[in-house]
Design an enzyme around this catalytic site. Structure first.
Site, mmCIF file in Angstrom:
data_model
loop_
_atom_site.group_PDB
_atom_site.id
_atom_site.type_symbol
_atom_site.label_atom_id
_atom_site.label_comp_id
_atom_site.label_asym_id
_atom_site.label_seq_id
_atom_site.Cartn_x
_atom_site.Cartn_y
_atom_site.Cartn_z
ATOM 1 C CB THR A 41 -0.960 -0.023 1.209
ATOM 2 O OG1 THR A 41 -1.910 -1.075 0.991
ATOM 3 C CG2 THR A 41 -1.703 1.290 1.384
ATOM 4 C CG HIS A 44 -0.683 0.266 -4.351
ATOM 5 N ND1 HIS A 44 -1.344 -0.802 -3.774
ATOM 6 C CD2 HIS A 44 -0.013 -0.246 -5.411
ATOM 7 C CE1 HIS A 44 -1.077 -1.901 -4.469
ATOM 8 N NE2 HIS A 44 -0.278 -1.584 -5.468
ATOM 9 C CD GLU A 65 1.709 -3.298 7.281
ATOM 10 O OE1 GLU A 65 2.807 -3.866 7.505
ATOM 11 O OE2 GLU A 65 0.954 -3.625 6.364
HETATM 12 ZN ZN LIG Z 1 -0.317 -2.420 4.949
#
Ligand SMILES: [Zn+2]
Ligand SMILES: [Zn+2]
Length: 340
Positions: A41, A44, A65
């Site tokens: 991500t 992205h 995270e």
């Molecule tokens: Zn993630």
């Protein structure tokens, strides 16, 4: 403090020196970061794919995270204290809206997403909410578990929802034994008695899947749909699709038996299903996104019991650009974790 910030799309993030965050609300918590996962991500985000959905003000700190130790708490915080080891639910939520009260807190009407909508955890300190903190055993190393805060919770959430369908005698299929898939396999093995088949293109990933609890493995070589239908005697009760692009999505549907359910976790592809097929077989398509606070708390019970483990590779915070480049080039086995 040092922090990894995105200044513009289509350019590498920069390790900056910025002021430490400050407590302002009564439920605010500042966490000293012990590990911040590097995720697809993040790539992205850099490519600009999340700009419209999140509309963040640039520059801001990446990192969704996160795990670490409580550094400072607001005046109304009672569930954690300075020095506690914690992993953080990715989205601070209000606790007051209908979704929160129903236990669907990832659909909170007032949530935010550190690392996507504003400053995240690729830094020495992160400002978040007391509602995000899952307290861990003090012996836990935050860098060993940080990636469970997003990749792990997403896999667990899907498996947890499917538990009533996976009674003894049923069959489950996992498509994709990568980052999320290998956590999903461990969750299915720990929580169900289902006969588990794992499908992947990579024979090495399938070897790992066997060690983690798969009863059968199938190489995705073009004959895999027929192979799965034979192994499951007409299709699986539940298919967990961690790929859901490049054709896997329609194959996953085809691997589902009558009255079975197709759980979509990966994304990128398009499903083409005749409605007659949906009613004629009473099959279900189930979407899955992140997970609830309780999902993360339950997953951490499994992790602390050694039933779910993560393969990780750590980088110093200052090497965030190298970690992102390694992830992009497929050079990371398991999860890359930044350690401030
Ligand atoms: Zn993630
Ligand atoms: Zn809410």
């Amino acid at each position: 403090m040092k922090a990894v910030r995105i200044h513009g799309y289509h350019q590498q993030p920069v390790v900056d020196d910025i002021p430490e965050p400050k407590i302002s609300g009564p439920l605010d918590v500042i966490v000293k970061i012990g590990g911040a996962g590097v995720c697809r991500t993040d790539l992205h985000i850099i490519e600009g794919q999340w700009e419209q959905a999140m509309n963040p003000a640039l520059p801001y700190v990446l990192g969704h995270e996160n795990a670490g130790w409580i550094q400072e708490v607001g005046s109304a915080v009672t569930n954690v204290a300075v020095g506690d080891t914690v992993i953080l639910h990715p989205t601070p939520t209000c606790g007051l809206c209908h979704a929160c009260r129903a236990g669907d807190d990832m659909h909170c009407e007032n949530n935010s997403f550190p690392g996507l909508s504003h400053d995240g955890g690729m830094a020495e300190y992160l400002l978040t909410s007391a509602r995000c903190c899952v307290k861990l055993d003090p012996s836990t190393q935050p860098k060993d578990v940080a990636a469970l805060a997003d990749a792990g919770i997403t896999a667990y959430h899907a498996v947890r929802k499917a538990l009533p369908l996976l009674y003894p005698g049923t069959s489950a299929v996992v498509i994709g034994a990568g980052g999320l898939g290998h956590i999903g396999i461990q969750c299915i093995a720990a929580l169900t008695a289902a006969d588990l088949t794992v499908v992947d293109r990579n024979p090495d990933a399938l070897k790992l899947a066997e060690q983690l609890g798969a009863a059968h493995t199938v190489v995705a070589d073009g004959n895999h749909v027929a192979a799965v239908q034979e192994l499951t005697k007409g299709g699986a009760h539940v298919v967990f699709d961690f790929v859901a692009e490049q054709g896997a999505e329609n194959e996953g549907w085809a691997m589902t038996r009558r009255a079975g359910s197709y759980y979509v976790i990966g994304y990128g592809g398009e499903l083409h299903i005749p409605t007659l097929d949906v009613i004629g077989t009473e099959r279900n398509v189930i979407g899955n996104i992140v997970g609830t606070y309780n999902d993360l708390a339950e997953l951490m019970v499994l992790a602390q019991a050694g039933k779910v483990t993560l393969h990780t590779r750590t980088y110093p915070l200052a090497q965030a650009p190298e970690a992102l480049a390694d992830l992009d080039a497929g050079r990371v086995r398991g999860r890359a974790i930044l350690v401030p």
